[in-house]
Design a protein around this motif. Sequence first.
Motif, PDB file in Angstrom:
ATOM      1  N   MET A 147       2.310   1.837  -3.584  1.00 13.96           N
ATOM      2  CA  MET A 147       1.344   2.233  -4.630  1.00 13.96           C
ATOM      3  C   MET A 147       0.763   3.637  -4.108  1.00 13.96           C
ATOM      4  N   GLU A 148       0.688   4.096  -2.846  1.00 14.35           N
ATOM      5  CA  GLU A 148       0.390   5.491  -2.743  1.00 14.35           C
ATOM      6  C   GLU A 148       1.300   6.367  -3.018  1.00 14.35           C
ATOM      7  N   LYS A 181       2.562   5.305 -14.164  1.00 15.89           N
ATOM      8  CA  LYS A 181       1.773   4.328 -13.593  1.00 15.89           C
ATOM      9  C   LYS A 181       2.480   2.937 -13.380  1.00 15.89           C
ATOM     10  N   GLN A 201       0.871  -1.292  -0.079  1.00 17.81           N
ATOM     11  CA  GLN A 201       0.065  -0.054   0.047  1.00 17.81           C
ATOM     12  C   GLN A 201       1.063   1.353  -0.024  1.00 17.81           C
ATOM     13  N   SER A 209       2.796   7.573 -18.546  1.00 22.38           N
ATOM     14  CA  SER A 209       1.988   7.848 -17.392  1.00 22.38           C
ATOM     15  C   SER A 209       2.502   7.932 -16.166  1.00 22.38           C
ATOM     16  N   ASN A 213       3.411   5.783  -5.656  1.00 19.91           N
ATOM     17  CA  ASN A 213       3.148   5.853  -7.065  1.00 19.91           C
ATOM     18  C   ASN A 213       2.199   6.550  -7.586  1.00 19.91           C
ATOM     19  N   GLN A 214       0.945   7.021  -6.865  1.00 19.12           N
ATOM     20  CA  GLN A 214       0.005   7.566  -7.343  1.00 19.12           C
ATOM     21  C   GLN A 214       0.171   9.066  -7.124  1.00 19.12           C
ATOM     22  N   ARG A 215       0.924   9.285  -6.099  1.00 23.25           N
ATOM     23  CA  ARG A 215       1.578  10.644  -5.748  1.00 23.25           C
ATOM     24  C   ARG A 215       2.351  11.248  -7.133  1.00 23.25           C
ATOM     25  N   TYR A 216       3.228  10.144  -7.304  1.00 19.81           N
ATOM     26  CA  TYR A 216       4.006  10.301  -8.432  1.00 19.81           C
ATOM     27  C   TYR A 216       3.167  10.609  -9.937  1.00 19.81           C
ATOM     28  N   VAL A 217       2.340  10.012 -10.161  1.00 20.65           N
ATOM     29  CA  VAL A 217       1.314   9.998 -11.175  1.00 20.65           C
ATOM     30  C   VAL A 217       0.660  11.155 -11.396  1.00 20.65           C
ATOM     31  N   LYS A 218       0.181  11.723 -10.064  1.00 18.10           N
ATOM     32  CA  LYS A 218      -0.488  12.948 -10.108  1.00 18.10           C
ATOM     33  C   LYS A 218       0.308  14.194  -9.923  1.00 18.10           C
TER      34      LYS A 218
END
Length: 210
Positions: free
Chosen positions: A33-34, A205, A30, A203, A36-41
Amino acid sequence: MNLNAIYSFLAFMLMLSAIGCALTPDEAIQRLMEGNQRYVKDQLLHPDRNLIRREAIGSRQEPFAVILGCADSRVSPEIIFDQGIGDLFIVRVAGNVAGPVEVDSIDFSAEYLHSSVILVLGHESCGAVNAVLNKQTQDIEAVAALIEPAIQSVRGKEGDLLANAVKANVRAIVAQLKETSVVKRLMKENKIKVIGGYYELVSGKVVLLD
């Protein structure tokens, strides 16, 4: 409380955080992946990258995750998972393959540094996998020999051949690592998980694989 006292207190608390109880495997996944989500956004926090962190882990490390990734310059785990110094134990080699040296390194972090997850990270447009697919393996014979068995199963199948081959290579390495004596024992004790991921270059992601 003066600034020096506040600084000392924060340093102490961060030191406890750095060498405290290990994350569970699911918590470690978790956290990755959290990040990575910050990186994507484009909302990076850049955690654990300062003097306080360096002082906290100067004498001891407990990286919560092992990343077996490709040496490709576009795939830097600390960046794409938004982690800092001491958070990740990273092994990088062309094609994210696992020869004896890589396996020993991963076993070391799992056994002695108490990492909770091992992520084998392949990526879009992997040059090493593409070279094996196209039989252009001169000068990378050792790497190619480790990739070749995994990608035979995807030839002739529907979909993007290179993407399928990269994912097949990841899955084969995940299966391989699960059979090492150290990892197998730690998995039985529910102390570690071994998973695969596929990184999309544009992306940013990371998609976890089955």
